[in-house]
Design a protein around this motif. Structure first.
Motif, PDB file in Angstrom:
ATOM      1  N   GLN A  13       6.533  35.729 -50.952  1.00  0.00           N
ATOM      2  CA  GLN A  13       5.139  36.021 -50.632  1.00  0.00           C
ATOM      3  C   GLN A  13       4.630  35.027 -49.597  1.00  0.00           C
ATOM      4  O   GLN A  13       4.628  33.827 -49.846  1.00  0.00           O
ATOM      5  CB  GLN A  13       4.258  35.914 -51.890  1.00  0.00           C
ATOM      6  CG  GLN A  13       2.776  36.094 -51.614  1.00  0.00           C
ATOM      7  CD  GLN A  13       2.464  37.492 -51.134  1.00  0.00           C
ATOM      8  OE1 GLN A  13       2.915  38.458 -51.713  1.00  0.00           O
ATOM      9  NE2 GLN A  13       1.712  37.607 -50.059  1.00  0.00           N
ATOM     10  N   PRO A  14       4.251  35.477 -48.397  1.00  0.00           N
ATOM     11  CA  PRO A  14       3.768  34.531 -47.392  1.00  0.00           C
ATOM     12  C   PRO A  14       2.428  33.948 -47.782  1.00  0.00           C
ATOM     13  O   PRO A  14       1.690  34.507 -48.600  1.00  0.00           O
ATOM     14  CB  PRO A  14       3.642  35.392 -46.134  1.00  0.00           C
ATOM     15  CG  PRO A  14       3.462  36.778 -46.644  1.00  0.00           C
ATOM     16  CD  PRO A  14       4.232  36.862 -47.928  1.00  0.00           C
ATOM     17  N   GLU A  15       2.126  32.807 -47.167  1.00  0.00           N
ATOM     18  CA  GLU A  15       0.834  32.197 -47.391  1.00  0.00           C
ATOM     19  C   GLU A  15      -0.276  33.111 -46.897  1.00  0.00           C
ATOM     20  O   GLU A  15      -0.062  33.975 -46.055  1.00  0.00           O
ATOM     21  CB  GLU A  15       0.748  30.858 -46.637  1.00  0.00           C
ATOM     22  CG  GLU A  15       1.830  29.872 -46.987  1.00  0.00           C
ATOM     23  CD  GLU A  15       1.832  28.732 -45.986  1.00  0.00           C
ATOM     24  OE1 GLU A  15       0.924  27.887 -46.059  1.00  0.00           O
ATOM     25  OE2 GLU A  15       2.726  28.709 -45.131  1.00  0.00           O
ATOM     26  N   HIS A  16      -1.492  32.912 -47.396  1.00  0.00           N
ATOM     27  CA  HIS A  16      -2.629  33.672 -46.900  1.00  0.00           C
ATOM     28  C   HIS A  16      -2.842  33.314 -45.433  1.00  0.00           C
ATOM     29  O   HIS A  16      -2.785  32.153 -45.055  1.00  0.00           O
ATOM     30  CB  HIS A  16      -3.885  33.316 -47.710  1.00  0.00           C
ATOM     31  CG  HIS A  16      -5.025  34.248 -47.426  1.00  0.00           C
ATOM     32  ND1 HIS A  16      -5.819  34.110 -46.315  1.00  0.00           N
ATOM     33  CD2 HIS A  16      -5.471  35.333 -48.090  1.00  0.00           C
ATOM     34  CE1 HIS A  16      -6.732  35.074 -46.318  1.00  0.00           C
ATOM     35  NE2 HIS A  16      -6.545  35.823 -47.381  1.00  0.00           N
ATOM     36  N   PRO A  17      -3.077  34.308 -44.563  1.00  0.00           N
ATOM     37  CA  PRO A  17      -3.158  34.017 -43.126  1.00  0.00           C
ATOM     38  C   PRO A  17      -4.264  33.052 -42.743  1.00  0.00           C
ATOM     39  O   PRO A  17      -4.175  32.392 -41.715  1.00  0.00           O
ATOM     40  CB  PRO A  17      -3.404  35.403 -42.513  1.00  0.00           C
ATOM     41  CG  PRO A  17      -3.881  36.270 -43.633  1.00  0.00           C
ATOM     42  CD  PRO A  17      -3.208  35.752 -44.856  1.00  0.00           C
ATOM     43  N   ASP A  18      -5.320  32.929 -43.534  1.00  0.00           N
ATOM     44  CA  ASP A  18      -6.409  32.019 -43.190  1.00  0.00           C
ATOM     45  C   ASP A  18      -5.931  30.572 -43.098  1.00  0.00           C
ATOM     46  O   ASP A  18      -6.579  29.738 -42.465  1.00  0.00           O
ATOM     47  CB  ASP A  18      -7.531  32.108 -44.234  1.00  0.00           C
ATOM     48  CG  ASP A  18      -8.296  33.417 -44.130  1.00  0.00           C
ATOM     49  OD1 ASP A  18      -8.103  34.121 -43.115  1.00  0.00           O
ATOM     50  OD2 ASP A  18      -9.066  33.740 -45.041  1.00  0.00           O
ATOM     51  N   PHE A  19      -4.823  30.253 -43.733  1.00  0.00           N
ATOM     52  CA  PHE A  19      -4.354  28.872 -43.751  1.00  0.00           C
ATOM     53  C   PHE A  19      -3.254  28.610 -42.729  1.00  0.00           C
ATOM     54  O   PHE A  19      -2.661  27.550 -42.724  1.00  0.00           O
ATOM     55  CB  PHE A  19      -3.832  28.527 -45.152  1.00  0.00           C
ATOM     56  CG  PHE A  19      -4.857  28.714 -46.235  1.00  0.00           C
ATOM     57  CD1 PHE A  19      -4.695  29.708 -47.182  1.00  0.00           C
ATOM     58  CD2 PHE A  19      -5.980  27.917 -46.296  1.00  0.00           C
ATOM     59  CE1 PHE A  19      -5.635  29.899 -48.174  1.00  0.00           C
ATOM     60  CE2 PHE A  19      -6.924  28.097 -47.291  1.00  0.00           C
ATOM     61  CZ  PHE A  19      -6.760  29.091 -48.235  1.00  0.00           C
ATOM     62  N   LEU A  20      -2.972  29.583 -41.863  1.00  0.00           N
ATOM     63  CA  LEU A  20      -1.812  29.458 -40.993  1.00  0.00           C
ATOM     64  C   LEU A  20      -2.136  28.918 -39.611  1.00  0.00           C
ATOM     65  O   LEU A  20      -1.243  28.463 -38.923  1.00  0.00           O
ATOM     66  CB  LEU A  20      -1.120  30.814 -40.858  1.00  0.00           C
ATOM     67  CG  LEU A  20      -0.496  31.359 -42.134  1.00  0.00           C
ATOM     68  CD1 LEU A  20       0.267  32.629 -41.850  1.00  0.00           C
ATOM     69  CD2 LEU A  20       0.436  30.340 -42.780  1.00  0.00           C
ATOM     70  N   ASP A 182       2.029  42.911 -39.352  1.00  0.00           N
ATOM     71  CA  ASP A 182       1.105  41.797 -39.605  1.00  0.00           C
ATOM     72  C   ASP A 182       1.860  40.481 -39.763  1.00  0.00           C
ATOM     73  O   ASP A 182       1.459  39.447 -39.224  1.00  0.00           O
ATOM     74  CB  ASP A 182       0.277  42.050 -40.869  1.00  0.00           C
ATOM     75  CG  ASP A 182      -0.814  43.088 -40.645  1.00  0.00           C
ATOM     76  OD1 ASP A 182      -1.196  43.288 -39.480  1.00  0.00           O
ATOM     77  OD2 ASP A 182      -1.262  43.695 -41.631  1.00  0.00           O
ATOM     78  N   TYR A 183       2.960  40.519 -40.509  1.00  0.00           N
ATOM     79  CA  TYR A 183       3.715  39.284 -40.730  1.00  0.00           C
ATOM     80  C   TYR A 183       4.324  38.762 -39.427  1.00  0.00           C
ATOM     81  O   TYR A 183       4.443  37.554 -39.231  1.00  0.00           O
ATOM     82  CB  TYR A 183       4.823  39.520 -41.758  1.00  0.00           C
ATOM     83  CG  TYR A 183       4.338  39.863 -43.153  1.00  0.00           C
ATOM     84  CD1 TYR A 183       2.979  39.817 -43.478  1.00  0.00           C
ATOM     85  CD2 TYR A 183       5.229  40.240 -44.149  1.00  0.00           C
ATOM     86  CE1 TYR A 183       2.540  40.146 -44.740  1.00  0.00           C
ATOM     87  CE2 TYR A 183       4.795  40.564 -45.432  1.00  0.00           C
ATOM     88  CZ  TYR A 183       3.446  40.523 -45.717  1.00  0.00           C
ATOM     89  OH  TYR A 183       3.012  40.844 -46.977  1.00  0.00           O
ATOM     90  N   VAL A 184       4.716  39.684 -38.548  1.00  0.00           N
ATOM     91  CA  VAL A 184       5.238  39.267 -37.243  1.00  0.00           C
ATOM     92  C   VAL A 184       4.161  38.508 -36.476  1.00  0.00           C
ATOM     93  O   VAL A 184       4.406  37.420 -35.936  1.00  0.00           O
ATOM     94  CB  VAL A 184       5.716  40.493 -36.437  1.00  0.00           C
ATOM     95  CG1 VAL A 184       6.113  40.080 -35.020  1.00  0.00           C
ATOM     96  CG2 VAL A 184       6.890  41.179 -37.134  1.00  0.00           C
ATOM     97  N   ALA A 185       2.958  39.063 -36.443  1.00  0.00           N
ATOM     98  CA  ALA A 185       1.861  38.396 -35.730  1.00  0.00           C
ATOM     99  C   ALA A 185       1.534  37.049 -36.360  1.00  0.00           C
ATOM    100  O   ALA A 185       1.360  36.043 -35.655  1.00  0.00           O
ATOM    101  CB  ALA A 185       0.616  39.293 -35.739  1.00  0.00           C
ATOM    102  N   TRP A 186       1.474  37.005 -37.675  1.00  0.00           N
ATOM    103  CA  TRP A 186       1.135  35.747 -38.350  1.00  0.00           C
ATOM    104  C   TRP A 186       2.215  34.694 -38.119  1.00  0.00           C
ATOM    105  O   TRP A 186       1.913  33.513 -37.961  1.00  0.00           O
ATOM    106  CB  TRP A 186       0.949  35.998 -39.846  1.00  0.00           C
ATOM    107  CG  TRP A 186      -0.182  36.934 -40.163  1.00  0.00           C
ATOM    108  CD1 TRP A 186      -1.204  37.317 -39.332  1.00  0.00           C
ATOM    109  CD2 TRP A 186      -0.388  37.637 -41.394  1.00  0.00           C
ATOM    110  NE1 TRP A 186      -2.025  38.211 -39.959  1.00  0.00           N
ATOM    111  CE2 TRP A 186      -1.560  38.432 -41.232  1.00  0.00           C
ATOM    112  CE3 TRP A 186       0.295  37.694 -42.598  1.00  0.00           C
ATOM    113  CZ2 TRP A 186      -2.058  39.252 -42.249  1.00  0.00           C
ATOM    114  CZ3 TRP A 186      -0.199  38.513 -43.609  1.00  0.00           C
ATOM    115  CH2 TRP A 186      -1.359  39.276 -43.433  1.00  0.00           C
ATOM    116  N   GLY A 187       3.486  35.124 -38.102  1.00  0.00           N
ATOM    117  CA  GLY A 187       4.566  34.177 -37.859  1.00  0.00           C
ATOM    118  C   GLY A 187       4.491  33.566 -36.473  1.00  0.00           C
ATOM    119  O   GLY A 187       4.637  32.348 -36.307  1.00  0.00           O
TER     120      GLY A 187
END
Length: 413
Positions: A13-20, A182-187
């Motif tokens: 489970q990835p971290e919440h995006p607000d903390f990235l 979404d995960y690609v963008a967040w990464g």
């Protein structure tokens, strides 16, 4: 697109995006300003830092990060394009996809489940076999399979003879697949931010400051930002920016609609595309069927579905997959794609010495994300186009050296 979590049991489970990443105030000037905080802009920023040590970079996004086409696509990844120039950039990208999760240190749910492009007529068969042979000459995994081979790869496809467009076979690329957009963008955003790059959301470009053949500053709703170099990565809104600069760019913006079904048990093992009935279908990690078709014929910036498009897509999907006849539609949406006359992108220099263009990817933008980012970053770093993007320069519309992917005889998604 399907914004909810789509991870299966046991997935990290990835971290919440607000903390990235940070939400910094823009500085007065940057070495590079990238306009567009979608996949291409974020990937370019990441590779500027990772490959070239360039970190005095701002990524400007008028809305929320990756909220444009990156959030509204159908996530198909493949490299089985017909022409040498197209297959080179997409294969480069696919190879990067294969190591991207490790590179970003972030789960992107890249699933190499293969892509089938169906043939429904003798001309489809001839064109498809031609494309397979062209792919093989370029070192790309591709094969032709007959109807029984289609059934073996995807048992739920209807290959009977008594349908409107019988399945005569298909091209198959085993390494193709899907990823979680979404995960690609967040990464990418996470890694770019960690390198010191500023990702500035809610920052709309309203104009440019110029001095002769150079852009000296980008005017935004948050003030003017000085720029050593500027990269335009705004997809369907590119012509809005180029109009501000007085650059004529042969792109048209069209809505591209797609939809997802309710959650279903895993029944669809691959990605199936058909140009005749004009639908493509995959099953997301959580269970939704993800379906799309071609672009709307009219120009526009609408980001919503329309009933006649939905009806046509569902009818096509049910023809190929009778098992889905009672599936319920969950939601639909639209993206804004920028389309060139030869169905190929425009990447490279503009009449301004320090402004670089990246647009015209049409429906192929998501699959090109890491490859384009890599090549555009090198172009920005060295002021010379990377060999993979050199054929896609703006001046090809003057010289006539077009890369006409309209001839690929495949759904361009």
């Amino acid at each position: 697109m399907y914004r909810t979590d789509q991870m299966g049991p046991g997935d990290e489970q990835p971290e919440h995006p607000d903390f990235l990443w940070r939400n910094p105030e823009p500085r007065r000037t940057y070495d590079v300003v990238i306009i567009g905080g979608g996949g291409h802009g974020l990937a370019t920023a990441h590779y500027l830092a990772q490959n070239h040590g360039i970190t005095n970079v701002a990524v400007l996004e008028k809305g929320w990060l990756a909220g444009g086409n990156m959030a509204r696509n159908t996530t198909v990844i493949r490299s089985n394009y017909l022409w040498d120039e197209s297959s080179a950039i997409y294969e480069h990208s696919l190879k990067l996809w294969e190591g991207l999760e490790e590179d970003l240190g972030y789960p992107i749910l890249f699933s190499q489940r293969g892509v089938l492009n169906l043939a429904h007529s003798l001309q489809d068969v001839r064109d498809s076999v031609r494309r397979v042979e062209a792919n093989r000459l370029n070192g790309i995994d591709a094969e032709w399979v007959g109807p029984d081979g289609v059934k073996e790869l995807c048992p739920i496809v209807n290959i009977s003879d008594d349908i409107r467009y019988p399945v005569l076979g298909a091209t198959y690329q085993p390494r193709a697949g899907i990823a979680k957009h979404d995960y690609v963008a967040w990464g990418f955003a996470r890694r770019a931010d960690a390198a010191g790059i500023d990702i500035i959301q809610g920052c709309e470009v309203v104009g440019f400051e110029t001095d002769g053949n150079r852009v000296t500053g980008v005017r935004t709703n948050r003030g003017t930002i000085g720029a050593g170099k500027v990269a335009l990565c705004a997809a369907g809104h590119t012509s809005v920016l180029t109009d501000m600069l007085g650059i004529a760019v042969p792109v048209q913006s069209h809505p591209l609609q797609a939809l997802v079904s309710e959650l279903l048990e895993p029944v669809h093992p691959t990605v199936v595309m058909s140009n005749a009935v004009h639908v493509y279908v995959s099953q997301a990690h959580k269970g939704e069927l993800v379906m799309g078709a071609g672009i709307d014929s009219y120009n526009g910036y609408g980001q919503r579905g329309a009933f006649h498009i939905i009806e046509r897509q569902m009818a096509a999907a049910v023809e190929l997959f009778p098992i889905f006849a009672r599936a319920h539609l969950l939601r639909s949406w639209g993206g804004i794609v920028d389309v060139c006359p030869d169905a190929s992108p425009i990447v490279g220099r503009t009449p301004y010495d320090n402004v670089f263009l990246n647009c015209g990817w049409g429906t192929g933008g998501f699959k090109a994300t890491p490859g384009l980012g890599w090549c555009l970053a090198q172009t920005l770093a060295y002021d010379e186009p990377h060999p993979y993007i050199a054929p896609f320069s703006l001046d090809r519309f003057v010289t006539g050296a077009l890369v006409d992917e309209h001839g690929a005889a495949a759904v361009a998604h």
